[in-house]
Enzyme design. Sequence first.
Site: not given
Ligand code: NAD
Length: 384
Positions: A229, A122, A130, A133, A127
């Site tokens: 994350y 990621r 991805d 996402s 992107q």
């Molecule tokens: P994910 O599916 O791993 O997790 C979903 C959400 O759960 C996250 O926001 C995480 O902080 C939250 N979480 C984990 N433990 C928790 C807890 N105990 N209580 C409450 N919330 C909790 O994450 P995702 O949706 O795949 O992505 C999260 C972040 O990663 C995005 O917001 C972004 O900043 C980053 N991201 C980057 C890229 C990229 O660079 N290509 C792509 C996707 C996501």
Amino acid sequence: MLLGIVKESATGEARVALLPESLKPLLAQGIKVTVESGAGIAAGASDEAYSAAGATVSADRAAILAEADVLPVVNASAAADQAQLKPGAVVVGFLKPLDAIEALLTAIDRPATLFSMELVPRISRAQSMDALSSMATVAGYKAVITAADRLPRMFPMLMTAAGTVPPAHVFVIGAGVAGLQAIATARRLGAVVEAYDVRAAAGEQVRSLGAKFLDVDLGGINTEGGGGYAAELTEEALDRGRDLITKTAAHSDLVITTALVPGRPAPRLIRRAAVEAMRPGSVLVDLAAPAGGNCELTKPGVTQTVGGVTLLAPLNLAAEVPADASALYARNILNFLALIVKKGEITIDLSDEVLAGACVSHDGKPVNPRVAKILESRAAPLAR
Ligand code: NAD
């Protein structure tokens, strides 16, 4: 070079790896495309549409598997299908190598070159590939729509001659990709939305969507595990979140929970008591079900009613919006294929970090280090 698209065989899978409108850049390189008859029907793509786009449609699945040089898929196909692959063929899709490597062994041994869309790093450059996402976006939307259909009340506040209808209260746990889309969808429908995430950075995004961000004092511990994350939290920190969740769920009509920590089972955040405190008729959607679930009552894939509360634990919600999910996935796949198919020829450069990260196996050997580790640990008991 032949690119094959077969009908997905997993139960409930309605997506297809490439749609007719995805084929143009491939055909322009002189690549031949053969599609199994009916492969796109559930996603709104008829055989005629594939033919009109320039593909050959065939009912002979075995021949497609045996002749294709590249096979973009949504899910890994069954071992019997893998046994028919052309040696050296490239398979790209959600192959689940970290969860179910056993299900890929036949293809690895052919040997086929396997790329897993879950393992695409990621990073900014990747992107557009991805797919996680993309699918999280679709699932976040569909979670709200599915729940709205189950709720005994409406989402928007309505002022009518018969009186005022109050807005629905929605609580989203985990404000990552799926959670943010759930918030946006619930807001569009007129609900009042609250959200909780351990990452402080999520607060700004939540507020920008017109929802209220609920802060929990976790004593200043580090909640970010890198790459945007969440980190795995201590039981004490998790408990503070659980208390907030119990309190907030009690006045929510709908709870959508999406919390995940990469490489770990989903954190158990919703206690039985929190579900019991919800009003009858309310709905809880546990989008973390594929990783075990955020609620301690969740049975992945099973819908339950607990004290009048409907608890949904869908395993593949993106497949329930197959046309748009396929369109997004197809674009991710095309962008990925552009790294390995150039001027109609396959060239695999494993010094490219995106390819090396996503590669499960090449020439019968594991490439991604996490996959290699799993394969090694699997070999150990056999050797004893
Ligand atoms: P994910 O599916 O791993 O997790 C979903 C959400 O759960 C996250 O926001 C995480 O902080 C939250 N979480 C984990 N433990 C928790 C807890 N105990 N209580 C409450 N919330 C909790 O994450 P995702 O949706 O795949 O992505 C999260 C972040 O990663 C995005 O917001 C972004 O900043 C980053 N991201 C980057 C890229 C990229 O660079 N290509 C792509 C996707 C996501």
